[in-house]
Design a protein around this motif. Structure first.
Motif, PDB file in Angstrom:
ATOM      1  N   ASP A 197      -3.526   6.664   8.790  1.00 15.12           N
ATOM      2  CA  ASP A 197      -5.067   6.784   8.628  1.00 15.12           C
ATOM      3  C   ASP A 197      -5.021   5.901   7.168  1.00 15.12           C
ATOM      4  O   ASP A 197      -4.127   5.271   6.752  1.00 15.12           O
TER       5      ASP A 197
ATOM      6  N   GLU B 173      -6.192   6.408   4.422  1.00 13.29           N
ATOM      7  CA  GLU B 173      -5.559   6.716   2.948  1.00 13.29           C
ATOM      8  C   GLU B 173      -4.160   6.921   3.008  1.00 13.29           C
ATOM      9  O   GLU B 173      -3.676   6.650   1.919  1.00 13.29           O
ATOM     10  N   THR B 174      -3.478   7.158   3.948  1.00 16.73           N
ATOM     11  CA  THR B 174      -2.137   6.775   4.176  1.00 16.73           C
ATOM     12  C   THR B 174      -1.642   5.309   3.540  1.00 16.73           C
ATOM     13  O   THR B 174      -0.681   5.113   2.701  1.00 16.73           O
TER      14      THR B 174
ATOM     15  N   ASP C 207      -5.346   2.483  14.982  1.00 11.92           N
ATOM     16  CA  ASP C 207      -6.751   3.118  15.327  1.00 11.92           C
ATOM     17  C   ASP C 207      -7.692   2.152  15.159  1.00 11.92           C
ATOM     18  O   ASP C 207      -7.647   1.700  13.897  1.00 11.92           O
TER      19      ASP C 207
ATOM     20  N   THR D  61      -9.560   3.192  12.068  1.00 10.79           N
ATOM     21  CA  THR D  61      -8.557   3.040  10.908  1.00 10.79           C
ATOM     22  C   THR D  61      -8.542   1.681  10.201  1.00 10.79           C
ATOM     23  O   THR D  61      -8.797   1.463   9.384  1.00 10.79           O
TER      24      THR D  61
ATOM     25  N   ARG E 283     -11.804   1.100   8.583  1.00 12.85           N
ATOM     26  CA  ARG E 283     -11.888   1.542   7.320  1.00 12.85           C
ATOM     27  C   ARG E 283     -10.854   1.046   6.179  1.00 12.85           C
ATOM     28  O   ARG E 283     -11.199   0.818   5.158  1.00 12.85           O
TER      29      ARG E 283
END
Length: 290
Positions: free
Chosen positions: A79, A81-82, A106, A109, A112
Protein backbone atom coordinates in the motif's frame (compact mmCIF):
# COMPACT_ATOMS: atom_id res chain seq x y z
CA UNK A 1 17.06 16.39 -15.95
CA UNK A 2 18.26 18.66 -13.15
CA UNK A 3 18.28 22.43 -13.48
CA UNK A 4 18.03 25.52 -11.32
CA UNK A 5 14.29 25.05 -10.90
CA UNK A 6 14.59 21.46 -9.72
CA UNK A 7 14.48 18.05 -11.35
CA UNK A 8 12.09 16.81 -14.03
CA UNK A 9 11.82 13.70 -16.17
CA UNK A 10 9.24 12.97 -18.86
CA UNK A 11 8.20 9.33 -18.52
CA UNK A 12 6.79 6.97 -21.14
CA UNK A 13 3.22 7.93 -20.31
CA UNK A 14 4.09 11.45 -21.39
CA UNK A 15 3.84 12.66 -17.79
CA UNK A 16 6.53 14.86 -16.23
CA UNK A 17 7.81 13.71 -12.85
CA UNK A 18 9.16 16.68 -10.90
CA UNK A 19 11.00 17.33 -7.65
CA UNK A 20 12.60 20.42 -6.08
CA UNK A 21 15.97 18.65 -6.17
CA UNK A 22 17.44 15.57 -7.84
CA UNK A 23 16.01 12.46 -6.15
CA UNK A 24 18.50 10.25 -4.35
CA UNK A 25 16.29 7.65 -2.67
CA UNK A 26 14.28 5.83 -5.34
CA UNK A 27 11.96 2.91 -4.71
CA UNK A 28 11.44 0.77 -7.80
CA UNK A 29 9.77 -2.27 -9.26
CA UNK A 30 12.41 -4.96 -8.86
CA UNK A 31 13.27 -5.17 -12.58
CA UNK A 32 13.66 -1.39 -12.71
CA UNK A 33 15.67 -1.41 -9.48
CA UNK A 34 18.07 -3.99 -10.93
CA UNK A 35 18.54 -1.83 -14.03
CA UNK A 36 19.17 1.32 -12.00
CA UNK A 37 21.74 -0.51 -9.88
CA UNK A 38 23.60 -1.63 -13.00
CA UNK A 39 23.62 2.01 -14.09
CA UNK A 40 25.04 3.35 -10.83
CA UNK A 41 21.87 4.21 -8.87
CA UNK A 42 21.01 2.02 -5.88
CA UNK A 43 17.33 1.99 -4.87
CA UNK A 44 16.44 2.09 -1.19
CA UNK A 45 13.64 -0.39 -1.76
CA UNK A 46 11.99 -2.58 -4.37
CA UNK A 47 8.60 -4.21 -4.79
CA UNK A 48 7.45 -7.20 -6.81
CA UNK A 49 4.38 -8.12 -8.82
CA UNK A 50 1.43 -10.42 -8.27
CA UNK A 51 3.67 -13.30 -9.35
CA UNK A 52 6.07 -12.71 -6.46
CA UNK A 53 6.00 -13.86 -2.87
CA UNK A 54 7.01 -12.70 0.58
CA UNK A 55 10.71 -12.59 -0.33
CA UNK A 56 12.38 -10.77 -3.19
CA UNK A 57 13.11 -12.93 -6.24
CA UNK A 58 16.93 -13.03 -6.62
CA UNK A 59 16.59 -13.83 -10.32
CA UNK A 60 14.65 -10.63 -10.96
CA UNK A 61 17.07 -8.68 -8.77
CA UNK A 62 20.02 -9.40 -11.07
CA UNK A 63 23.17 -7.87 -9.57
CA UNK A 64 21.22 -5.71 -7.10
CA UNK A 65 22.30 -6.70 -3.57
CA UNK A 66 19.14 -7.69 -1.70
CA UNK A 67 21.01 -7.44 1.59
CA UNK A 68 20.46 -3.84 2.58
CA UNK A 69 17.77 -3.14 -0.02
CA UNK A 70 14.31 -3.10 1.51
CA UNK A 71 11.82 -5.46 -0.10
CA UNK A 72 8.36 -3.94 0.23
CA UNK A 73 6.52 -7.08 -0.86
CA UNK A 74 4.58 -8.26 -3.90
CA UNK A 75 2.86 -5.33 -5.56
CA UNK A 76 -0.79 -6.13 -4.79
CA UNK A 77 0.08 -6.42 -1.09
CA UNK A 78 1.91 -3.08 -1.07
CA UNK A 79 0.00 0.00 0.00
CA UNK A 80 1.01 3.62 -0.28
CA UNK A 81 2.02 3.83 3.38
CA UNK A 82 4.41 0.90 2.98
CA UNK A 83 6.15 2.72 0.16
CA UNK A 84 6.25 6.05 2.01
CA UNK A 85 7.67 4.34 5.11
CA UNK A 86 10.81 3.50 3.13
CA UNK A 87 11.50 7.23 2.86
CA UNK A 88 11.77 7.48 -0.93
CA UNK A 89 11.79 10.66 -2.97
CA UNK A 90 10.98 8.90 -6.26
CA UNK A 91 9.20 5.75 -7.45
CA UNK A 92 10.33 4.05 -10.67
CA UNK A 93 7.89 1.57 -12.19
CA UNK A 94 7.41 -0.23 -15.48
CA UNK A 95 4.50 -0.75 -17.85
CA UNK A 96 3.85 -3.15 -20.70
CA UNK A 97 2.94 -0.58 -23.30
CA UNK A 98 3.39 3.18 -23.10
CA UNK A 99 -0.26 3.67 -22.19
CA UNK A 100 -0.47 0.68 -19.89
CA UNK A 101 -1.05 0.77 -16.13
CA UNK A 102 1.74 0.70 -13.58
CA UNK A 103 2.82 -2.94 -13.49
CA UNK A 104 2.61 -4.74 -10.18
CA UNK A 105 0.85 -2.14 -8.06
CA UNK A 106 -2.86 -1.93 -7.44
CA UNK A 107 -4.17 1.03 -9.51
CA UNK A 108 -5.54 2.83 -6.42
CA UNK A 109 -2.23 2.37 -4.65
CA UNK A 110 -0.33 3.73 -7.64
CA UNK A 111 -2.66 6.74 -7.71
CA UNK A 112 -2.19 7.46 -4.00
CA UNK A 113 1.59 7.17 -4.31
CA UNK A 114 1.66 9.56 -7.25
CA UNK A 115 -0.28 12.09 -5.19
CA UNK A 116 2.63 12.14 -2.72
CA UNK A 117 5.74 11.33 -4.75
CA UNK A 118 7.11 11.79 -8.26
CA UNK A 119 6.60 8.57 -10.24
CA UNK A 120 8.44 7.59 -13.42
CA UNK A 121 6.94 4.77 -15.51
CA UNK A 122 9.07 3.29 -18.30
CA UNK A 123 7.74 1.00 -21.02
CA UNK A 124 9.32 -2.48 -21.18
CA UNK A 125 6.68 -3.97 -23.47
CA UNK A 126 6.78 -5.52 -26.88
CA UNK A 127 6.72 -2.22 -28.78
CA UNK A 128 10.22 -1.44 -27.51
CA UNK A 129 13.53 -3.01 -28.51
CA UNK A 130 16.19 -3.94 -25.97
CA UNK A 131 18.27 -0.99 -27.15
CA UNK A 132 15.35 1.40 -26.70
CA UNK A 133 14.52 0.23 -23.18
CA UNK A 134 18.18 0.35 -22.22
CA UNK A 135 18.48 3.89 -23.57
CA UNK A 136 15.47 5.07 -21.56
CA UNK A 137 16.78 3.63 -18.30
CA UNK A 138 20.20 5.13 -19.01
CA UNK A 139 18.54 8.51 -19.61
CA UNK A 140 16.74 8.28 -16.27
CA UNK A 141 19.90 7.21 -14.45
CA UNK A 142 21.85 10.14 -15.93
CA UNK A 143 19.14 12.53 -14.77
CA UNK A 144 19.55 11.11 -11.26
CA UNK A 145 23.29 11.80 -11.25
CA UNK A 146 24.66 8.41 -12.31
CA UNK A 147 28.29 8.48 -13.44
CA UNK A 148 28.86 8.37 -17.18
CA UNK A 149 28.76 4.74 -18.32
CA UNK A 150 31.85 3.20 -19.90
CA UNK A 151 31.89 3.04 -23.67
CA UNK A 152 29.68 0.16 -24.72
CA UNK A 153 31.02 -2.50 -27.03
CA UNK A 154 28.88 -4.63 -29.31
CA UNK A 155 31.24 -7.56 -28.80
CA UNK A 156 28.62 -9.69 -27.06
CA UNK A 157 26.09 -9.11 -29.82
CA UNK A 158 28.73 -9.83 -32.45
CA UNK A 159 29.67 -13.08 -30.69
CA UNK A 160 26.02 -14.12 -30.65
CA UNK A 161 25.62 -13.30 -34.35
CA UNK A 162 28.69 -15.39 -35.18
CA UNK A 163 27.49 -18.29 -33.02
CA UNK A 164 24.06 -18.18 -34.65
CA UNK A 165 25.60 -18.30 -38.12
CA UNK A 166 27.76 -21.28 -37.15
CA UNK A 167 24.75 -23.04 -35.61
CA UNK A 168 22.32 -22.34 -38.46
CA UNK A 169 19.13 -24.31 -37.98
CA UNK A 170 19.57 -24.75 -34.23
CA UNK A 171 16.16 -24.14 -32.66
CA UNK A 172 15.81 -22.10 -29.47
CA UNK A 173 12.59 -22.33 -27.44
CA UNK A 174 11.80 -20.02 -24.50
CA UNK A 175 9.39 -21.39 -21.94
CA UNK A 176 8.09 -21.02 -18.41
CA UNK A 177 7.03 -24.21 -16.59
CA UNK A 178 3.60 -23.91 -15.00
CA UNK A 179 3.84 -27.40 -13.47
CA UNK A 180 3.88 -31.07 -14.47
CA UNK A 181 0.73 -30.71 -16.57
CA UNK A 182 1.27 -27.46 -18.45
CA UNK A 183 3.87 -25.05 -19.76
CA UNK A 184 3.85 -21.48 -21.03
CA UNK A 185 5.65 -21.13 -24.38
CA UNK A 186 6.93 -17.64 -25.13
CA UNK A 187 5.75 -15.92 -28.29
CA UNK A 188 9.06 -14.57 -29.65
CA UNK A 189 7.62 -11.37 -31.07
CA UNK A 190 6.24 -10.35 -27.69
CA UNK A 191 9.59 -10.30 -25.87
CA UNK A 192 12.28 -7.71 -26.68
CA UNK A 193 15.09 -10.06 -25.65
CA UNK A 194 13.80 -12.85 -27.91
CA UNK A 195 13.39 -10.41 -30.81
CA UNK A 196 16.99 -9.38 -30.25
CA UNK A 197 18.03 -13.02 -30.64
CA UNK A 198 16.13 -13.21 -33.92
CA UNK A 199 17.83 -10.00 -35.08
CA UNK A 200 21.17 -11.73 -34.47
CA UNK A 201 20.16 -14.68 -36.65
CA UNK A 202 19.02 -17.09 -33.94
CA UNK A 203 16.12 -19.37 -34.89
CA UNK A 204 13.59 -18.90 -32.09
CA UNK A 205 10.76 -21.43 -32.17
CA UNK A 206 7.24 -20.06 -31.98
CA UNK A 207 4.17 -21.81 -30.59
CA UNK A 208 1.07 -22.16 -32.72
CA UNK A 209 -1.20 -19.13 -33.09
CA UNK A 210 -3.95 -18.93 -30.50
CA UNK A 211 -4.91 -17.26 -27.22
CA UNK A 212 -2.29 -15.42 -25.22
CA UNK A 213 -0.35 -12.32 -26.22
CA UNK A 214 2.96 -13.14 -24.53
CA UNK A 215 2.57 -16.86 -23.86
CA UNK A 216 0.84 -19.88 -25.33
CA UNK A 217 -0.19 -22.29 -22.58
CA UNK A 218 -0.11 -25.93 -23.60
CA UNK A 219 0.95 -29.36 -22.38
CA UNK A 220 4.49 -30.69 -22.33
CA UNK A 221 3.93 -33.20 -25.12
CA UNK A 222 3.00 -30.42 -27.53
CA UNK A 223 6.01 -28.42 -26.37
CA UNK A 224 8.27 -31.40 -27.13
CA UNK A 225 6.90 -31.52 -30.68
CA UNK A 226 8.71 -28.23 -31.37
CA UNK A 227 11.97 -30.21 -31.06
CA UNK A 228 14.10 -27.47 -29.49
CA UNK A 229 17.90 -27.77 -29.46
CA UNK A 230 18.31 -25.06 -26.81
CA UNK A 231 15.71 -24.21 -24.18
CA UNK A 232 15.59 -20.87 -22.39
CA UNK A 233 14.07 -21.96 -19.08
CA UNK A 234 12.31 -19.37 -16.94
CA UNK A 235 14.02 -19.58 -13.55
CA UNK A 236 12.08 -16.87 -11.74
CA UNK A 237 10.68 -17.92 -8.39
CA UNK A 238 7.12 -18.13 -9.74
CA UNK A 239 8.06 -20.73 -12.39
CA UNK A 240 7.85 -24.42 -11.50
CA UNK A 241 11.38 -25.75 -10.84
CA UNK A 242 12.74 -28.64 -12.94
CA UNK A 243 12.57 -31.09 -10.03
CA UNK A 244 8.77 -30.84 -10.12
CA UNK A 245 8.85 -32.03 -13.73
CA UNK A 246 10.87 -35.20 -13.21
CA UNK A 247 7.95 -37.51 -14.03
CA UNK A 248 6.64 -35.46 -16.95
CA UNK A 249 7.30 -37.33 -20.21
CA UNK A 250 7.32 -34.24 -22.45
CA UNK A 251 9.78 -32.42 -20.22
CA UNK A 252 12.05 -35.49 -20.03
CA UNK A 253 12.05 -35.62 -23.84
CA UNK A 254 12.98 -31.95 -24.07
CA UNK A 255 15.64 -32.26 -21.39
CA UNK A 256 17.23 -35.26 -23.13
CA UNK A 257 17.38 -33.44 -26.46
CA UNK A 258 18.09 -29.80 -25.62
CA UNK A 259 20.70 -27.77 -23.83
CA UNK A 260 18.93 -26.02 -20.93
CA UNK A 261 19.81 -22.37 -20.29
CA UNK A 262 18.47 -20.30 -17.36
CA UNK A 263 16.33 -17.39 -18.54
CA UNK A 264 14.91 -14.33 -16.81
CA UNK A 265 11.99 -12.96 -18.87
CA UNK A 266 12.21 -9.74 -16.82
CA UNK A 267 15.78 -8.96 -17.79
CA UNK A 268 17.17 -5.77 -16.23
CA UNK A 269 17.29 -3.02 -18.84
CA UNK A 270 21.04 -2.46 -18.82
CA UNK A 271 24.06 -3.16 -20.99
CA UNK A 272 25.49 -5.50 -18.34
CA UNK A 273 22.37 -7.69 -18.30
CA UNK A 274 21.83 -7.62 -22.05
CA UNK A 275 25.45 -8.49 -22.86
CA UNK A 276 25.41 -11.34 -20.32
CA UNK A 277 22.25 -12.71 -21.95
CA UNK A 278 23.80 -12.57 -25.44
CA UNK A 279 26.95 -14.33 -24.23
CA UNK A 280 24.97 -17.04 -22.46
CA UNK A 281 22.95 -17.85 -25.57
CA UNK A 282 26.08 -17.71 -27.75
CA UNK A 283 27.79 -20.26 -25.49
CA UNK A 284 24.75 -22.54 -25.60
CA UNK A 285 24.63 -22.43 -29.40
CA UNK A 286 28.35 -23.15 -29.64
CA UNK A 287 28.17 -26.01 -27.11
CA UNK A 288 25.14 -27.51 -28.87
CA UNK A 289 27.12 -27.65 -32.10
CA UNK A 290 30.01 -29.33 -30.32
Amino acid sequence: MAHENGWTFLDDRGRPATAPRTPGRPVAYIQAGAALYDLGIRPVGVFGSAHDGAAADPVKAGALPLDGTAYLGPGPAVDAETVLAAGPDLVVAVAYGAGGPVYGLDPDTAKRIEERLPVVVLDVGQERSLDETRARFAELARSLGAPPPPAHSDAARAALTAAAAAAAGTRVLALSPAGPDSVHLARPGAWPDLRALTDCGVTVAAPAPGPGINWSTTDWNRAALLEPDVVLLDVRANAAPPERLARTAGWREIEARARIVPWNPELPCSARAHDAFFRTVARALTARQG
